[in-house]
Design a protein around this motif. Sequence first.
Motif, PDB file in Angstrom:
ATOM      1  N   ASP A 102       6.810  12.002  37.119  1.00  0.00           N
ATOM      2  CA  ASP A 102       8.205  12.141  36.693  1.00  0.00           C
ATOM      3  C   ASP A 102       9.157  11.605  37.757  1.00  0.00           C
ATOM      4  O   ASP A 102      10.119  10.883  37.446  1.00  0.00           O
ATOM      5  N   ILE A 103       8.915  11.954  39.016  1.00  0.00           N
ATOM      6  CA  ILE A 103       9.776  11.439  40.086  1.00  0.00           C
ATOM      7  C   ILE A 103       9.651   9.926  40.176  1.00  0.00           C
ATOM      8  O   ILE A 103      10.659   9.211  40.328  1.00  0.00           O
ATOM      9  N   GLU A 104       8.434   9.438  40.061  1.00  0.00           N
ATOM     10  CA  GLU A 104       8.202   7.986  40.096  1.00  0.00           C
ATOM     11  C   GLU A 104       8.975   7.276  38.985  1.00  0.00           C
ATOM     12  O   GLU A 104       9.640   6.256  39.209  1.00  0.00           O
ATOM     13  N   ASN A 105       8.924   7.837  37.777  1.00  0.00           N
ATOM     14  CA  ASN A 105       9.587   7.197  36.643  1.00  0.00           C
ATOM     15  C   ASN A 105      11.106   7.306  36.735  1.00  0.00           C
ATOM     16  O   ASN A 105      11.831   6.382  36.346  1.00  0.00           O
ATOM     17  N   ALA A 106      11.598   8.442  37.243  1.00  0.00           N
ATOM     18  CA  ALA A 106      13.043   8.583  37.415  1.00  0.00           C
ATOM     19  C   ALA A 106      13.562   7.550  38.403  1.00  0.00           C
ATOM     20  O   ALA A 106      14.574   6.876  38.150  1.00  0.00           O
ATOM     21  N   ILE A 107      12.875   7.400  39.516  1.00  0.00           N
ATOM     22  CA  ILE A 107      13.277   6.390  40.498  1.00  0.00           C
ATOM     23  C   ILE A 107      13.184   4.998  39.900  1.00  0.00           C
ATOM     24  O   ILE A 107      14.063   4.149  40.122  1.00  0.00           O
ATOM     25  N   GLY A 108      12.142   4.755  39.113  1.00  0.00           N
ATOM     26  CA  GLY A 108      11.983   3.447  38.484  1.00  0.00           C
ATOM     27  C   GLY A 108      13.141   3.083  37.577  1.00  0.00           C
ATOM     28  O   GLY A 108      13.607   1.935  37.578  1.00  0.00           O
TER      29      GLY A 108
END
Length: 275
Positions: A102-108
Motif C-alpha cells: 500500500d505504501i509502495e503504491n501510494a508513493i507510486g
Amino acid sequence: MRLILLLFVLSSAFVSCKKQEDGVYKNLKYGSDARNKMDVYLPEQRDSTTAVVLLIHGGGWVAGNKEDWGKDTRDFLLDAGYAVVAMNYRYACGDFHKQMEDIENAIGLIRARSAEWNIDDATFALVGGSAGGHLSLLYGHAFDSQHVVKTVVSLVGPTDMTDTLFHQYADNYQIGYVFEAFFGTSYGQNPQLYEDGSPIFNYTNVPTFFLCGALDDLVPYGQSIRMFDTLTTNGIVADTTVFYNAGHDLFGPGQINKNQIYDELLLWLNTYLVN
C-alpha cells in the motif's frame, strides 16, 4: 474507540477523486481495496523541488484513519513548504507485505502525478505515529524499491515485534490479538516472521528520527532507543527525543509538548529531506 485513542492520540487507472479546492485532493484512490485512499494537500508556493511528507496513521494495524492527522499538523507542514499526503492502508490481514504494498503504491501514484502537481517526484519523508511509525520505519528501511524515501520520523512507533515486553504491554490492554492479526500467526509459531517485520533487524542507510515517551506503557520506549543505538553504531544518521512527561500520547497533558514536537520535526525535515 479506546484502541484508537491508545495507539495514536496522535497509476492513473485508479484515480477516482474530485478536487475539493485549489491544491487539495480528497480520497484519491491509489489501489483497488476500499481502504486504498489518500488525501493530498499542496502548498500554494511550490515547484519541482517541493518535497513530500507522507503521513501514516496509527491504530494498532487494525484501526485508525488518515483523518487522525489533524489540521494543525497538516497546516504546519504546508506552511513549511512541504506537500502533505495522509494515507489509509489496509488493516492487518495476516500478511504485513500488504501494508508495504500500500505504501509502495501510494508513493507510486504521487510520483505519477508529480508533474501535474508541480512537486518533486523523488524526495519523500515518511512520518508515522504508533503502528504508522512501525510501518514507516519498515518500509523506509527495508521495502523502498523506488529509492525515494530520504528520511523517516517515528512517533512512538514499535521497532521490535519480537519484544516480549511489548507483547506483555499489549496483553495488559487486552489487545494482544493484533500481533496475530498482523502476521497471520503467533510469535511462538514463527519467530522469524516477526523478525522479518521488525525494523530494528532490517535497517538500511536512511536518516531516522525517533520521538518517544518515557511513560509509554503500550510500546516500550526502549524500542526507539535500541534502534537509535543500532543505527548510530552502524554509522547511520539518527536522533531521538525522549519526552519524560509523556506516554503513548506523545503530546502530553494539555498538548504541552506540541510546540517542541513540531519544532524538532521541522528542523529534522529541513535538514534531511533534501534532494
